[in-house]
Scaffold this active site. Structure first.
Site, PDB file in Angstrom:
ATOM      1  N   ASP A  50       0.807  -1.216   0.000  1.00  0.00           N
ATOM      2  CA  ASP A  50       0.000   0.000   0.000  1.00  0.00           C
ATOM      3  C   ASP A  50       0.842   1.268   0.000  1.00  0.00           C
ATOM      4  OD1 ASP A  50       0.973  -0.378   2.570  1.00  0.00           O
ATOM      5  OD2 ASP A  50      -0.968  -0.818   3.451  1.00  0.00           O
ATOM      6  N   ASN A  54      -7.199  -3.274  14.551  1.00  0.00           N
ATOM      7  CA  ASN A  54      -8.596  -3.476  14.144  1.00  0.00           C
ATOM      8  C   ASN A  54      -8.737  -4.625  13.132  1.00  0.00           C
ATOM      9  OD1 ASN A  54      -7.584  -2.401  11.784  1.00  0.00           O
ATOM     10  ND2 ASN A  54      -8.985  -0.677  11.669  1.00  0.00           N
ATOM     11  N   HIS A  66      -7.002  -4.950  10.291  1.00  0.00           N
ATOM     12  CA  HIS A  66      -6.746  -4.669   8.874  1.00  0.00           C
ATOM     13  C   HIS A  66      -5.486  -5.379   8.385  1.00  0.00           C
ATOM     14  CE1 HIS A  66      -4.366  -0.631   9.588  1.00  0.00           C
ATOM     15  NE2 HIS A  66      -3.561  -1.679   9.664  1.00  0.00           N
ATOM     16  N   GLU A  97      -9.510  -1.952   5.626  1.00  0.00           N
ATOM     17  CA  GLU A  97     -10.123  -1.727   6.928  1.00  0.00           C
ATOM     18  C   GLU A  97     -11.349  -2.633   7.100  1.00  0.00           C
ATOM     19  OE1 GLU A  97      -8.347  -0.171   8.826  1.00  0.00           O
ATOM     20  OE2 GLU A  97      -7.689   1.807   8.175  1.00  0.00           O
TER      21      GLU A  97
HETATM   22  P1  PGA Z   1       2.435  -1.784  12.628  1.00  0.00           P
HETATM   23  O1  PGA Z   1       1.211  -1.788  11.642  1.00  0.00           O
HETATM   24  O2  PGA Z   1       3.413  -2.764  12.107  1.00  0.00           O
HETATM   25  O3  PGA Z   1       2.962  -0.375  12.584  1.00  0.00           O
HETATM   26  O4  PGA Z   1       1.900  -2.158  13.971  1.00  0.00           O
HETATM   27  C1  PGA Z   1       0.721  -2.997  11.160  1.00  0.00           C
HETATM   28  C2  PGA Z   1      -0.442  -2.733  10.264  1.00  0.00           C
HETATM   29  O5  PGA Z   1      -1.113  -1.705  10.452  1.00  0.00           O
HETATM   30  O6  PGA Z   1      -0.687  -3.541   9.359  1.00  0.00           O
END
Ligand code: PGA
Length: 245
Positions: A67, A136, A138, A143
């Site tokens: 992304d 959450n 994702h 999302e």
């Molecule tokens: P993080 O994010 O590695 O910064 O915890 C993971 C994600 O949002 O997929």
């Protein structure tokens, strides 16, 4: 899903790097799917160290990132292009032309979505996709509520994601509110998936993934439908959870 429990972030990063290095050695032309965020930084550090020490080569490797923020050009310090160059690409022998990240700063973003999805297909798909998980649930920037059939698309980030990512910006207001992300169906097409989970703040998400139902309200749950998923999770994330492998 196979779950590998490790002591801490350092061990997770080391194990993940070993896993990737082994795959690169087996197939020097591997197509790797890469992730950003805090979780894979240690893994990338280990890949760089190994490259310097043992000479593992990435010359023929092609990468696809999950992304990118919309509105940030690659030169912006908070873009994922910048992150990838800094955290990994500039320190190994990869050909930058073979590193692909969706572009977040072009006029026709719908066309960019199609171009990116098509590019992955034209390369024969991703062999190994590295994933983190949002608290959450994702994956990529998909999302809760995202269709399991989604391909690369534009998303409006959840407020919880914006808040979680504000730590990389000066102010929460600077965090872009939209992103381009590989879809859930794009991710699931990868031949193999390696999910990294570290820290107590991911425990609830990991618990839902391991013990909850498969449901679009929790995007990561779709991984249960994939035949080849390995999870490397540290003690803080896994403590007290029922782990079925
Ligand atoms: P993080 O994010 O590695 O910064 O915890 C993971 C994600 O949002 O997929």
């Amino acid at each position: 899903m196979k779950v590998i429990e490790v002591k801490d972030y350092a061990e997770m990063s080391q194990k993940a790097a070993e896993y990737i290095i082994q795959k690169v050695c087996q197939n020097p032309r591997i197509k790797l799917g890469l992730a950003t965020g805090g979780t894979p930084i240690g893994t990338y550090k280990n890949l760089i160290e190994d490259h310097k020490k043992n000479g593992t080569s990435y010359q023929n490797v092609t990468t696809f990132n999950l992304d990118e923020y919309i509105g940030l050009p690659g030169e912006n310090k908070n873009s994922y292009r910048y992150y990838m160059n800094e955290q990994l690409f500039n320190h190994i022998d990869i050909n930058l032309n073979k590193t692909n990240i969706p572009k977040g700063d072009i006029k026709d973003m719908e066309a960019e979505c199609l171009r990116y999805e098509d590019l992955i297909s034209k390369h024969g798909g991703i062999d190994l996709q590295i994933l983190g998980i949002g608290s959450n649930g994702h994956i990529g920037f998909n999302e809760p509520g995202t269709s399991f059939n989604s391909i690369t698309h534009i998303v409006k980030l959840a407020q919880s994601t914006i808040n979680a990512n504000a730590r990389f910006f000066n102010r929460v207001e600077e965090v872009p509110t939209k992103a381009i992300t590989m879809g859930i169906s794009s991710i699931l097409k990868s031949k193999e998936i390696l999910l990294l989970v570290s820290g107590e703040n991911k425990k609830e998400a990991l618990s839902k993934l391991l013990n909850g139902e498969i449901n679009e309200s929790f995007p990561a749950s779709v991984l249960k439908n994939h035949p080849c998923v390995t999870i490397i999770a540290d003690k803080a994330a896994v403590a007290g959870l029922k782990v079925h492998s």
